[in-house]
Write a protein that holds these residues in place. Structure first.
Motif, PDB file in Angstrom:
ATOM      1  N   GLN A  78       0.834  -1.207   0.000  1.00  0.00           N
ATOM      2  CA  GLN A  78       0.000   0.000   0.000  1.00  0.00           C
ATOM      3  C   GLN A  78       0.867   1.255   0.000  1.00  0.00           C
ATOM      4  O   GLN A  78       0.555   2.231  -0.695  1.00  0.00           O
ATOM      5  CB  GLN A  78      -0.954  -0.019   1.185  1.00  0.00           C
ATOM      6  N   LEU A  79       1.960   1.247   0.759  1.00  0.00           N
ATOM      7  CA  LEU A  79       2.890   2.383   0.751  1.00  0.00           C
ATOM      8  C   LEU A  79       3.512   2.577  -0.627  1.00  0.00           C
ATOM      9  O   LEU A  79       3.654   3.703  -1.109  1.00  0.00           O
ATOM     10  CB  LEU A  79       4.013   2.176   1.773  1.00  0.00           C
ATOM     11  N   VAL A  81       2.349   1.655  -3.588  1.00  0.00           N
ATOM     12  CA  VAL A  81       1.346   2.158  -4.527  1.00  0.00           C
ATOM     13  C   VAL A  81       1.076   3.639  -4.256  1.00  0.00           C
ATOM     14  O   VAL A  81       1.028   4.451  -5.187  1.00  0.00           O
ATOM     15  CB  VAL A  81       0.056   1.314  -4.455  1.00  0.00           C
ATOM     16  N   ALA A  82       0.923   4.000  -2.995  1.00  0.00           N
ATOM     17  CA  ALA A  82       0.651   5.399  -2.638  1.00  0.00           C
ATOM     18  C   ALA A  82       1.800   6.324  -3.036  1.00  0.00           C
ATOM     19  O   ALA A  82       1.572   7.487  -3.373  1.00  0.00           O
ATOM     20  CB  ALA A  82       0.372   5.518  -1.145  1.00  0.00           C
ATOM     21  N   ARG A  83       3.013   5.819  -3.015  1.00  0.00           N
ATOM     22  CA  ARG A  83       4.184   6.630  -3.379  1.00  0.00           C
ATOM     23  C   ARG A  83       4.280   6.841  -4.887  1.00  0.00           C
ATOM     24  O   ARG A  83       4.995   7.713  -5.340  1.00  0.00           O
ATOM     25  CB  ARG A  83       5.464   5.975  -2.830  1.00  0.00           C
ATOM     26  N   GLN A 109      -3.995  -5.587  -4.684  1.00  0.00           N
ATOM     27  CA  GLN A 109      -3.585  -4.189  -4.846  1.00  0.00           C
ATOM     28  C   GLN A 109      -3.448  -3.818  -6.320  1.00  0.00           C
ATOM     29  O   GLN A 109      -3.519  -4.668  -7.194  1.00  0.00           O
ATOM     30  CB  GLN A 109      -2.249  -3.956  -4.127  1.00  0.00           C
TER      31      GLN A 109
END
Length: 129
Positions: A78-79, A81-83, A109
């Motif tokens: 998740q980190l 992808v968010a980055r 994801q």
């Protein structure tokens, strides 16, 4: 390349000039029941790359992990992808179930992943994106 973490289970390095993270897991990952620094190590690595970064992931050694680690792997994904990851180039050995284990994490994801059979092939692909 700058070393972010070298743990018994994995290493994590960043090459800022190429906006790339290099991740490699080691045999100790197969028996690990917890990874106390995993999230912090990935957070430190991701702080050094910008959106559109690549990950070169060497998954040739580990063909199984504890289900207790799945939440850690998914939190890191998740980190990532968010980055703003552009693509992950994963290296797997033919005949080993390493790909199946990574697919169990990544299917939930939106992380773009492409599989390769050698580090050279994966790095070459990333270099010419």
């Amino acid at each position: 390349m700058r070393l972010i973490a070298l743990r018994p289970e994995y290493q994590l390095m960043v090459e800022t000039g190429r906006n790339r993270v290099f991740y490699q897991n080691f045999a100790a990952m197969q028996t690990a029941e917890s990874l106390p620094h995993y999230l912090a190590d990935w957070t430190a690595a991701l702080a050094e790359v910008g959106p559109g970064f690549h990950i070169l992931s060497d998954m040739q050694v580990v063909n199984q992990t504890s289900s207790a680690l799945r939440a850690d792997f998914q939190a890191v994904e998740q980190l990532i992808v968010a980055r703003g990851v552009r693509i992950v180039a994963e290296v797997h050995v033919p005949g080993l179930p390493t790909r199946r284990h990574t697919d169990e994490v990544t299917t939930a994801q939106a992380m773009p992943v492409r599989q390769f059979l050698s580090i050279w092939e994966a790095a070459h692909f990333l270099d010419y994106l």
